[in-house]
Design a protein around this motif. Sequence first.
Motif, short mmCIF file in Angstrom:
data_model
loop_
_atom_site.label_atom_id
_atom_site.label_comp_id
_atom_site.label_asym_id
_atom_site.label_seq_id
_atom_site.Cartn_x
_atom_site.Cartn_y
_atom_site.Cartn_z
N LEU A 144 0.82 -1.22 0.00
CA LEU A 144 0.00 0.00 0.00
C LEU A 144 0.86 1.26 0.00
O LEU A 144 0.43 2.31 -0.50
N GLN A 151 -1.99 1.63 -4.74
CA GLN A 151 -2.47 2.90 -4.17
C GLN A 151 -3.65 3.44 -4.98
O GLN A 151 -4.64 3.90 -4.40
N ARG A 154 -6.80 1.44 -4.35
CA ARG A 154 -7.38 1.76 -3.04
C ARG A 154 -8.25 3.03 -3.14
O ARG A 154 -9.38 3.05 -2.64
N VAL A 208 -4.55 -1.01 6.71
CA VAL A 208 -5.17 -1.89 5.70
C VAL A 208 -6.68 -1.63 5.68
O VAL A 208 -7.35 -1.77 6.70
#
Length: 495
Positions: A144, A151, A154, A208
């Motif tokens: 991440l 990234q 996400r 997370v």
Amino acid sequence: MARLMLGIDQSTQGTKVLLFKSNGQLYRRFSKNHQQLINDQGWVSHDLTEIWQNVLSLVAQAQQLVRANGDEIVGVGITNQRETATAWSKSDGHPLAKAVVWQCARATALCDQLAQSGVGTTVQKRSGMPLSPYFTAAKFDWLLKNEPAVQRARLQGDLCLGTIDSWLIYQLTRGKDFKTEPSNACRTQLLNLETQDWDPELCRIFDVPMASLPAVVDSNALFGSTDFNGQLDQPVPIHGVLGDSQAALFGQHCVNFGDVKATYGTGSSIMMNIGEHPVRSKNGLMTSIAWRLNGATNYVLEGNVNYSGAVVKWLQEDLHLITDAAETGQLAAQANPQDHTYLIPAFSGLGAPYWNDKAQAVVWGMTRTTRKPEFVKAALNSIAFQINDVVRQMQRDVGCQKTTLKVDGGVTKNQYLMQFQADVTAAQLLLPNFEELSAFGAVYVAGLALKLYTETTYQQDVSYQSYQPQMPVDQRQSLLKGWQQAVTIVNRNFA
């Protein structure tokens, strides 16, 4: 028409697809290795696309045999390398980065920062395991923070994070099912050991997003159905999933309190069944979940050795001291018994019970008369010494002094190593005549769920080769004292 179960064993080194008969016997095995991607920093990665294509290729071979014989595949069980971190797109299933393999210690700096912030106690209390880059959570954190594609996914709500089982299930079901189960989920260090679900505080600590994690279901739940991208004539249910070490525990029929097994793979997992209630280790071990079947949970104490079978591979592929693994036993038998060379194979730190990810490999006690046989013997002995360290701490944690150790894995073919293990552990070793314990454990779970197998299926055609301890007590104590001195030096100098 024979009804067959198909097992997928997705290990560190490669993929195996296995067919099992309705009586539990192994019918046929197909295998293919995948690349071990190791860069100049020692980071270990796997190509998820290569793994997926290997699965499909092997299933095609298996199905060709099944069709030719007029047989039928009726269900699927999956076992897999644990702790390896994967990231992929929720919308189209393509990988967003190479998988970060369980052996890889690239997240060490992140764990150091977390340790300095004082969260180590919280992590261990909630997950049952010490804060370490070994586990998946820190690897997710690294992905991440360092992979732009991860990234972006996400931010766009298009991210799936999981262990290898979740990746395979997602691909096998064409994105319809995003699931895992407790034996794999507990090894991420994000699962709460008590609630057996993702822990919001642990996810916060490792940054997370919980929305990117799979649903946690029973180990014998229906994980979805698959036709392997059209390879099968009709979809079949995936009805059993277990991490490789827990699958071997189930396959070894270690279902009673105090039962212990050691799996000799690339690394080694040593597990003790501790029943329905978690026992918190005071001696450097981890409390994990063995499996959850029909809502009933079984727990284990576990210790992991980073380098066991990989030590033999190192001798062969990197040092070129041997051309075949079978040579090691012969060389060890030729070694001078008075030589006291010790190898501490801390190539990616030391695992349980030391948990020193900064440790480096050391050869200790080598003299001018140490030759190839003595060096090879030291390498084999290091496997047994590490496993003995874990077994001893398990016995201390539960006050159980069982003197039987069930073993499995490729390195168990080495008779020298098995006898030495029995000697240094002062335990009877039981080696089953059944090699594919992890695959069988997962398929056995699935077959029970599908009513193809019964509780007595395991007992058919399973016999054991026994190794009894033969070494004099004073010799054993002297060897163990030398090992502990060498380990202490490593820990002191790489703190």
